[in-house]
Write an enzyme that holds these catalytic residues in place. Structure first.
Site, PDB file in Angstrom:
ATOM      1  N   CYS A  14      38.947  11.763  56.024  1.00 26.48           N
ATOM      2  CA  CYS A  14      39.681  11.266  54.854  1.00 26.48           C
ATOM      3  C   CYS A  14      39.203  12.011  53.612  1.00 26.48           C
ATOM      4  O   CYS A  14      38.207  12.745  53.642  1.00 26.48           O
ATOM      5  CB  CYS A  14      39.427   9.777  54.686  1.00 26.48           C
ATOM      6  N   HIS A  16      28.910   9.040  59.194  1.00 25.71           N
ATOM      7  CA  HIS A  16      28.551   8.473  60.491  1.00 25.71           C
ATOM      8  C   HIS A  16      29.158   9.312  61.608  1.00 25.71           C
ATOM      9  O   HIS A  16      30.078   8.880  62.309  1.00 25.71           O
ATOM     10  CB  HIS A  16      28.998   7.001  60.564  1.00 25.71           C
ATOM     11  N   GLU A  18      27.722   0.262  52.795  1.00 24.81           N
ATOM     12  CA  GLU A  18      28.733  -0.018  51.766  1.00 24.81           C
ATOM     13  C   GLU A  18      28.682  -1.488  51.362  1.00 24.81           C
ATOM     14  O   GLU A  18      28.754  -1.831  50.175  1.00 24.81           O
ATOM     15  CB  GLU A  18      30.144   0.337  52.264  1.00 24.81           C
ATOM     16  N   THR A  57      35.877  -1.378  52.308  1.00 16.68           N
ATOM     17  CA  THR A  57      37.075  -0.519  52.281  1.00 16.68           C
ATOM     18  C   THR A  57      37.665  -0.241  53.668  1.00 16.68           C
ATOM     19  O   THR A  57      38.849   0.060  53.779  1.00 16.68           O
ATOM     20  CB  THR A  57      36.753   0.838  51.627  1.00 16.68           C
ATOM     21  N   SER A  83      31.679   2.692  61.373  1.00 15.71           N
ATOM     22  CA  SER A  83      32.346   1.392  61.314  1.00 15.71           C
ATOM     23  C   SER A  83      33.867   1.557  61.416  1.00 15.71           C
ATOM     24  O   SER A  83      34.540   0.842  62.159  1.00 15.71           O
ATOM     25  CB  SER A  83      31.925   0.748  60.004  1.00 15.71           C
ATOM     26  N   ASN A  84      34.424   2.539  60.699  1.00 17.00           N
ATOM     27  CA  ASN A  84      35.895   2.642  60.704  1.00 17.00           C
ATOM     28  C   ASN A  84      36.409   3.156  62.046  1.00 17.00           C
ATOM     29  O   ASN A  84      37.489   2.781  62.483  1.00 17.00           O
ATOM     30  CB  ASN A  84      36.396   3.463  59.510  1.00 17.00           C
TER      31      ASN A  84
HETATM   32  S1  SF4 Z   1      36.858   4.471  51.220  1.00 17.33           S
HETATM   33 FE1  SF4 Z   1      35.919   5.399  53.013  1.00 17.33          FE
HETATM   34  S2  SF4 Z   1      37.632   5.672  54.436  1.00 17.33           S
HETATM   35 FE2  SF4 Z   1      38.525   5.354  52.416  1.00 17.33          FE
HETATM   36  S3  SF4 Z   1      38.868   7.387  51.545  1.00 17.33           S
HETATM   37 FE3  SF4 Z   1      36.859   6.665  50.862  1.00 17.33          FE
HETATM   38  S4  SF4 Z   1      35.397   7.442  52.344  1.00 17.33           S
HETATM   39 FE4  SF4 Z   1      37.429   7.574  53.277  1.00 17.33          FE
END
Ligand code: SF4
Length: 279
Positions: free
Chosen positions: A12, A40, A125, A163, A220-221
């Site tokens: 991302c 991660h 986070e 998030t 985690s994501n």
């Molecule tokens: S919050 Fe996390 S998943 Fe979303 S754009 Fe930022 S780094 Fe990527």
């Protein structure tokens, strides 16, 4: 084997930005230190170490000169102060979406609300969100779902969300709080990239014979993407690299879907897709 890739998958904006900033810090200053792994993804972290971006546990572990890079999922205000106190140069690669969630947590706290953080207790986070709310003077509860809510919640409540959580997890907590009739303000801080990846993964998992989810097991994501895919496709497998794929998993499959977490670089996705296509 036909391989179909999710419409949105892989690294991302926030992760790419953190990688770019860390590598630039090395170019500019010789050595960069991240407090914990930058992302991660163990394979990428090993490559970064070879380039001079080293993971340490705390500011005290920084040996000599170097730039401290804050990871995309941010740190507590106290950690930022400890870096400043050491006089080390600091590059803040906190993702802007995480920074927005931190500000939301502090705002809710400043309004005198009990802050409920929907997220994974102990995740860096989430620790940052909790610290931002506590520094603004609020009681804080971290909940993964409605069952974790404290029995009694005094006064108005503010909800903020990690998030990378799912919309369903947030909605379940909000519904439980509404049932209690508490005065409620909800800040939906789930990031757009997370939502896109989760929705695309769920849609694809419902159409294919098997799903392969690529990314760190400590991500985690990515773990959440694997859970989402498993709910729609029982033949879902989470891997970190192509060599983990067992062809027996895919026996009898004509179409396999591929998705990847926000900390998975394009090369890792390509390597898995190429291997699957050859099966
Ligand atoms: S919050 Fe996390 S998943 Fe979303 S754009 Fe930022 S780094 Fe990527």
């Amino acid at each position: 084997m036909k391989v179909v890739r999710a419409a949105y998958a892989g690294a991302c904006y926030g992760v790419q930005r953190a990688l770019d900033l860390a590598l630039k810090a090395v170019e500019d200053g010789g050595c960069a230190y991240t407090l914990g792994p930058l992302i991660h993804n163990p394979q990428v972290v090993a490559q970064l170490a070879e380039c001079g971006v080293r993971a340490v546990d705390s500011v005290e572990d920084v040996a000599g000169a170097g730039t401290v890079v804050i990871r995309s999922h941010g740190v507590t205000p106290e950690v930022k102060r400890s870096v400043a106190a050491c006089g080390l140069p600091l590059v803040d690669a906190t993702c802007p979406h995480v920074a927005r969630a931190q500000r939301a947590a502090a705002d809710l706290a400043e309004q005198g609300r009990h802050v409920v953080v929907v997220g994974e207790a102990g995740h860096p986070e989430v620790e940052g969100l909790v610290a931002c709310a506590r520094e603004a003077g609020a009681p804080v509860s971290v909940v993964a779902g409605p069952d974790d809510l404290p029995e009694t919640l005094e006064g108005p409540v503010g909800v903020v969300v990690q998030t990378t959580q799912t919309r369903e997890a947030l909605d379940a907590v909000v519904a439980a709080l509404e049932e209690r009739g508490v005065q409620l303000l909800v800040k939906n801080t789930i990031c757009f990239a997370t939502r896109q990846r989760q929705e695309a993964a769920a849609a694809l998992a419902g159409e294919v014979d098997a799903m392969v989810v690529i990314g760190g097991r400590n991500s985690s994501n990515t773990t959440r993407l694997a859970d989402i895919c498993a709910a729609a496709c029982s033949r879902t497998h989470h891997v970190e690299s192509p060599d983990e794929i067992d062809p027996a998993w895919l026996a009898g499959c004509a179409v396999v879907g591929v998705t990847a977490g926000a900390s998975t670089p394009e090369e890792q996705i390509e390597a898995v897709a190429t291997l699957l296509e050859a099966l």
